[in-house]
Each structure stands twice: as structure tokens, then as C-alpha cells.
Motif scaffolding. Structure first.
Motif, short mmCIF file in Angstrom:
data_model
loop_
_atom_site.label_atom_id
_atom_site.label_comp_id
_atom_site.label_asym_id
_atom_site.label_seq_id
_atom_site.Cartn_x
_atom_site.Cartn_y
_atom_site.Cartn_z
N UNK A 141 0.84 -1.19 0.00
CA UNK A 141 0.00 0.00 0.00
C UNK A 141 0.88 1.24 0.00
N UNK A 142 0.25 2.41 0.05
CA UNK A 142 0.99 3.68 0.09
C UNK A 142 1.11 4.22 1.51
N UNK A 143 0.63 3.43 2.50
CA UNK A 143 0.69 3.86 3.89
C UNK A 143 1.31 2.76 4.75
N UNK A 144 1.85 3.13 5.92
CA UNK A 144 2.41 2.11 6.82
C UNK A 144 1.35 1.12 7.27
N UNK A 145 1.78 -0.11 7.52
CA UNK A 145 0.88 -1.17 7.99
C UNK A 145 1.45 -1.73 9.29
N UNK A 146 0.58 -1.90 10.28
CA UNK A 146 1.01 -2.42 11.58
C UNK A 146 0.86 -3.94 11.60
N UNK A 147 1.95 -4.62 11.91
CA UNK A 147 1.97 -6.08 11.96
C UNK A 147 2.30 -6.52 13.38
N UNK A 148 1.58 -7.50 13.89
CA UNK A 148 1.86 -8.04 15.22
C UNK A 148 2.48 -9.42 15.07
N UNK A 149 3.65 -9.61 15.67
CA UNK A 149 4.36 -10.88 15.60
C UNK A 149 3.83 -11.83 16.68
N UNK A 150 4.11 -13.14 16.55
CA UNK A 150 3.58 -14.12 17.51
C UNK A 150 3.95 -13.85 18.96
N UNK A 151 5.07 -13.17 19.24
CA UNK A 151 5.48 -12.91 20.62
C UNK A 151 4.86 -11.64 21.18
N UNK A 152 4.05 -10.95 20.37
CA UNK A 152 3.42 -9.71 20.81
C UNK A 152 4.16 -8.47 20.37
N UNK A 153 5.38 -8.62 19.85
CA UNK A 153 6.11 -7.47 19.32
C UNK A 153 5.38 -6.93 18.09
#
Length: 363
Positions: A141-153
Motif C-alpha cells: 500500500x501507500x501507507x504504513x501497515x502495523x503487523x503483530x508478531x507471535x510474541x506480541x512485538x
């Protein structure tokens, strides 16, 4: 509880509980949705469509390329313009549905689960099993995307960026491979350090927040720290010492508002302050930067504690110097310029520290 009876397919596609059910990630979600789907909700067909789409985007026996998706998308457009009653194969029809959602919702970031670990990851993560699957998350996309990793980071993935990690992330190692740029906020876990592989450098942390920038078209890799402490290594040196009984690898240690730039051609690290230093101290908002004949040593102390940086100056030469000025609302570099001007001197940044170059208090 959400008013799911009013949801459309696109609403189900972004609902965490629904996604957890489709991908068998949560027992509570499975129980809820099994019961919900058994009831005669007027929008049950919308939920089924969303389920089909999510399953299509998670086909376990096929790695989907952007070219394949683009081809399917083009075919959808042609079919919309030239309707036909011919039946399509089941697999192709599933991907038509998935690609159609991309067109309708503008969804351009994906999570691919790749059955076999790519060779690049095999070399980087030797502790993982060769049969482990890989999760790749890409932001188109043209905007930042928030990703959550399995450890919560969490990872704030910038446009045209992607990260990869093994499906068993966090069990033996917390490691990701980054292409592009991302801001990481890592959950502390001293027993399982967090590693970011970005081309020629490896960033190692326990729990902190930092940015890594490593685009393929740029020969430089930059690691900038917001909070905490990180260590940055040359990947080449790490690999050379990997099998040593007592590996001694020298890394560059970074603290808040510091960054390091690695030049692949010269294979050297350059440590410096970040472009826009920010307040780090918890009580920074209450610190006054209005000075009225205040000793320079106190001025520097406030700046150091607020930004968590080091200011080096000749204490003997400047011990009688004072400052009368308002530095409120100014950036760190503007503050340093104003102070240096009052001393008829200058400043420079070396190895992530500020050096004040002045021999007296000026006029």
C-alpha cells in the motif's frame, strides 16, 4: 459483542476474532463462530464468502506470486467486461474471489505462508528446522501497515517493505528478515533475543524500539534507536564466527537518539545522532528550557537527560559561562546552534556524541 448480523464480507475480513477462527488460531474463536454459523443469520452468506477468501489467501500448497495475482486480476476485469457462463476450475475460481476482494477493498498487503523455508532464510536462521514453514508479510500500500508478531512485538511496516520469519517464531529464536523499512517495538524477553537481518547487518535487541531501513536500491543500511539499547553487527562477521567455540564479534552499541549507517561498499559503520532527536526522559514534558543566567553545565545536563545523549565540552574553560535564552520549542540541533553562537564557537557530532567546540564564553 460485535453486531455481526450487520457485517458485510469486507467487515468479516478485518475482524480479528473471525480471522482467528478461519486459521484455527484460537479455541474460543472456533467455539463462537461454529455456534454463530449454525444460526440462520441474514448475512451468513457474507461470512461464508469472507471465509472462502481468507482460505484462498492461505492455500498451504501453493506459493502465490505477485505476477500470478496480477494475471488473475486482469482476467477478472476482462470477465466483468465480457461475461461468460463457462465454468472455471475450482482453484482458479477461488483465486478469482481473492483477487476480486483485492480490487474491491484495495487490500494490498498480504500474509503468505510458504511451506518450505527459502534458501535465504536457511542461511540466516540455521537454528530453525529445514522443514519449517515461513510467514512473509508484505506492504504493497501507500501507507504504513502495523503487523503483530507471535510474541506480541509489533512492526510498523513502511510501503514497499516486507518481513519474513519462520512459522515457529519465538520458540528457539526471535528473528526476522527485513527488506525495506520498519519500526519495531519489541517485547522484552532476555532468554530469547530478537534479531533483525537486513541485508549486510544484523540488529540484536532484548526489548526496545528502533527503526531499520534497508531498501534494495540503496547501498546503505540504517538502524536508529528510539528507546532502549541495541547492538548492530556485520552479518559477514557474524557468519565467520558462527561456528567458533567462543565467538568474539564486535558490534556497534546504540542508545536512544543514536543511529548507525552501514556502507556495503566500504564495509564500515558510521555512528551518529538521528536526524530528528526526540524527548526520551519520562518527565521531559515538565523540564524547563527557559534559562536566565543559568550555568552552562546545568543547561547541558538538562539537554543530556531529556534526549539521553552525551555532550562533551571543556568543563574548565566553560565553568564560568552562563546562558540567558529560551530554548523551548526548538529542536535539539537548533538548541545546540544557539548555545554555540552564544559562546562564539560551534558543535559537531562524532560517534553519536555532541562535541562543543568553544574556548570561552564569548562577548
Amino acid at each position: 459483542m460485535q453486531a455481526y448480523q450487520h457485517y458485510k464480507a469486507e467487515d468479516f475480513l478485518t475482524d480479528d476474532l473471525f480471522i482467528a477462527w478461519v486459521y484455527n488460531r484460537d479455541a474460543a474463536a472456533a467455539a463462537f463462530w461454529s455456534d454463530w454459523m449454525a444460526q440462520a443469520h441474514p448475512n451468513r452468506a457474507e461470512a461464508l464468502l469472507a471465509k472462502d477468501i481468507l482460505e484462498a489467501l492461505n492455500i498451504p500448497d501453493a506459493a502465490v506470486t505477485e505476477a500470478a495475482l496480477a494475471d488473475e486480476t486482469g482476467q477478472i476485469i476482462r470477465r466483468i467486461r465480457q461475461p461468460t457462463h463457462q465454468k472455471m476450475p475450482v482453484l482458479r475460481r477461488v483465486w478469482y474471489v481473492a483477487a476480486a476482494v483485492v480490487l474491491l477493498l484495495g487490500v494490498s498487503w498480504f500474509v503468505w505462508r510458504i511451506p518450505q523455508k527459502p534458501l535465504a532464510l536457511m542461511a540466516l536462521l540455521p537454528t530453525a528446522q529445514s522443514g519449517d514453514g515461513v510467514v512473509e508479510q508484505a506492504n504493497r500500500t501507500s501507507k504504513p501497515v502495523r503487523v503483530t508478531l507471535p510474541d506480541g512485538s509489533t512492526v510498523r511496516l513502511q510501503p514497499n517493505s516486507r518481513i519474513q520469519h519462520v512459522a515457529g517464531f519465538g520458540q528457539q529464536v526471535r528473528a526476522v528478515v527485513l527488506t525495506g523499512e520498519a519500526f519495531f517495538e519489541v517485547v522484552p524477553n532476555p532468554k530469547v533475543p530478537f534479531l533483525v537481518y537486513a541485508r549486510d547487518v544484523v540488529t540484536r535487541v532484548v526489548g526496545t524500539s528502533f527503526t531499520v531501513k534497508a531498501y534494495d536500491e540503496n547501498p546503505q543500511v540504517t538502524v536508529a534507536v528510539r528507546t532502549g539499547r541495541v547492538t548492530v553487527y556485520s552479518r559477514k562477521e557474524l557468519e565467520q564466527h558462527r561456528n567458533a567455540a567462543k565467538p568474539e564479534v564486535t558490534g556497534v552499541v546504540l542508545t536512544p537518539n543514536q543511529q548507525v549507517v552501514f556502507n556495503a561498499k566500504e564495509e564500515v559503520f558510521r555512528k551518529e545522532l538521528v536526524e530528528n532527536p526526540v524527548f526520551i526522559a519520562k518527565d521531559a514534558a515538565s523540564v524547563s528550557f527557559d534559562f536566565d543566567d543559568v550555568p552552562l553545565a546545568e543547561v547541558f545536563r538538562r539537554i543530556e537527560e531529556t534526549y539521553e545523549i552525551d555532550i562533551v565540552y571543556n568543563e574548565q574553560l566553560l565553568q564560568k559561562c552562563t546562558l540567558t535564552a529560551s530554548l523551548t520549542g526548538l529542536s535539539l540541533y537548533e538548541q545546540l546552534r544557539l548555545i554555540s553562537k552564544s559562546l562564539e564557537g560551534s558543535y559537531e557530532v562524532t560517534d553519536g556524541k555532541v562535541l562543543i567546540l568553544a574556548t570561552g564564553c564569548g562577548e
